[in-house]
Design an enzyme around this catalytic site. Structure first.
Site, short mmCIF file in Angstrom:
data_model
loop_
_atom_site.label_atom_id
_atom_site.label_comp_id
_atom_site.label_asym_id
_atom_site.label_seq_id
_atom_site.Cartn_x
_atom_site.Cartn_y
_atom_site.Cartn_z
N ARG A 16 0.83 -1.21 0.00
CA ARG A 16 0.00 0.00 0.00
C ARG A 16 0.87 1.26 0.00
NH1 ARG A 16 -0.60 4.81 2.18
NH2 ARG A 16 -0.01 3.91 4.19
N ASP A 17 1.59 1.51 1.07
CA ASP A 17 2.36 2.76 1.16
C ASP A 17 3.42 2.80 0.06
OD1 ASP A 17 3.31 5.17 2.08
OD2 ASP A 17 3.67 4.50 4.12
N HIS A 207 5.33 4.18 12.62
CA HIS A 207 5.49 4.09 11.16
C HIS A 207 6.52 5.13 10.74
CE1 HIS A 207 3.49 3.84 7.02
NE2 HIS A 207 4.07 5.02 6.94
N HIS A 209 9.44 6.70 8.10
CA HIS A 209 10.05 6.79 6.77
C HIS A 209 11.53 7.12 6.96
CE1 HIS A 209 6.58 6.77 3.85
NE2 HIS A 209 5.98 6.69 5.03
N CYS A 240 4.84 9.37 0.01
CA CYS A 240 3.49 9.91 0.18
C CYS A 240 3.28 10.94 -0.93
CB CYS A 240 3.32 10.59 1.55
SG CYS A 240 1.74 11.44 1.71
N ASN A 249 9.46 3.96 3.28
CA ASN A 249 9.45 3.53 4.68
C ASN A 249 10.80 2.91 5.00
OD1 ASN A 249 6.57 2.85 3.42
ND2 ASN A 249 6.30 3.43 5.56
#
Ligand code: COA
Ligand code: ZN
Length: 304
Positions: A16-17, A207, A209, A240, A249
């Site tokens: 997803r990310d 979370h 990055h 993002c 990430n």
């Protein structure tokens, strides 16, 4: 290191990310990556997001990806949503673990979901209610928790207040997202400390990055604070779309490589995760930032 946790839980967010920030990836390739990941021993995978298809075209096939996954019994699959509409789509698709996202910074929230932080929090309150009614859990992800690319620092009190509203509205857990890699160990200590003092019993995920190279240092600091739940993405995929300069990430295999050597269990087979990272590179067609993918684990020797 005896006071570090003996075991941590990782959520793989690359599908997803990661993929939301790459060029178009065919639906079948996404499904294959998720299936590949679910064979590495990782227990949780954030598979898709249910967002406006014209806002994030890379996630327009979320329903098909969700349907196509070959579900491994030991793995929990989750989906991210930006609003109640997204949560309904997720629940209709059969998702039982939802993550609702809101930015602590108003400017980032408006860019990301076209609402103020307060408006998103109101929507999320309804969303949590609906998720619970339909038998799903809901984590609230507070993004830009360590800073906003538009506003700069976001005060710890504001981040804790936003998270606290979600707790009051029934969130099952909280995640703090370092959306653009602005966290440093001292800042991790302040925010986690403030949140833990206010909500000692609330489940917490972090979370990070690796935008500015502090990702694993932040994890180590969080481990020392007793945090046992982290996001990471295979190969360091990610970013993002509404956060200029945001890179991936922290890479799952780099995190696993570090903590395993410290005696911390993740359940993940490091070699299998490195192979999955090589697959992720092939899928997106570019070199990913993971250094463990390049160099291999420290135990891999070359002939003298
Ligand atoms: N999925 C699909 N469609 C959605 C939707 C969702 N989650 N939320 C809203 N829509 C649709 C509505 O149904 C409506 O369609 P209609 O005009 O055909 O009825 C239209 O979008 C406008 O609805 P509105 O509530 O005004 O949404 P918006 O245009 O203000 O967009 C978001 C808000 C949150 C849906 C959009 O900004 C978004 O998807 N952002 C995602 C950001 C993201 O994923 N960032 C990275 C992860 S943090
Ligand atoms: Zn992220």
């Amino acid at each position: 290191m005896s006071d570090l946790p003996s075991r941590i839980s990782l959520r793989e967010v690359g599908p997803r990310d990661g993929l939301q920030n790459e060029g178009p990836v065919p639906t079948q390739a996404k499904i294959e990556l998720i299936d590949r990941l679910s064979a590495t021993g990782v227990r949780r995978i954030e598979a898709v997001s249910f967002v406006r298809p014209d806002a994030i075209p890379q996630m327009a096939d979320a329903d098909d990806v969700w349907k196509g996954i070959d579900r491994a019994p030991a793995v929990r699959y989750s989906a991210l949503v930006p609003n109640l509409r997204g949560a309904r789509r997720a629940l209709d698709a059969g998702v039982t673990e939802i993550e609702a996202v809101v930015s602590a910074s108003d400017t980032h929230n408006r860019k990301n979901v076209r609402r103020s932080t307060e408006e998103s929090l109101d929507d999320i309150a309804a969303l949590i209610g609906e998720a619970h009614l339909r038998g799903a859990t809901c984590q609230v992800i507070v993004s830009t928790a360590w800073g906003c690319p538009y506003e700069g620092d976001v005060p710890v009190e504001r981040v804790v207040r936003v998270a606290g509203r979600a707790v009051a509205d029934g969130a099952d857990s909280i995640s703090f997202g370092d959306t653009t890699g602005m966290a440093t160990p001292g800042r991790v200590r302040s925010l986690v400390g403030a949140f833990r003092s206010a909500y000692p019993d609330m489940a917490l995920n972090l979370h990070f990055h690796n935008t500015r190279g502090t990702g694993l240092a932040n994890v180590l600091t969080a481990l020392e604070l007793g945090v046992t739940d982290f996001d990471a993405s295979v190969g360091g995929l990610g970013g993002c779309p509404y956060a200029p300069g945001a890179t991936g990430n922290i890479a799952t295999e780099e995190l696993v490589h570090m903590v395993q050597d410290m005696g911390i269990e993740t359940g993940i087979d490091l070699d299998a995760m490195i192979d999955a990272a090589a697959d992720a590179e092939r899928i997106v067609g570019r070199q990913l930032p993971s250094q463990v993918l390049r160099a291999g684990p420290r135990t891999r020797t070359i002939p003298p």
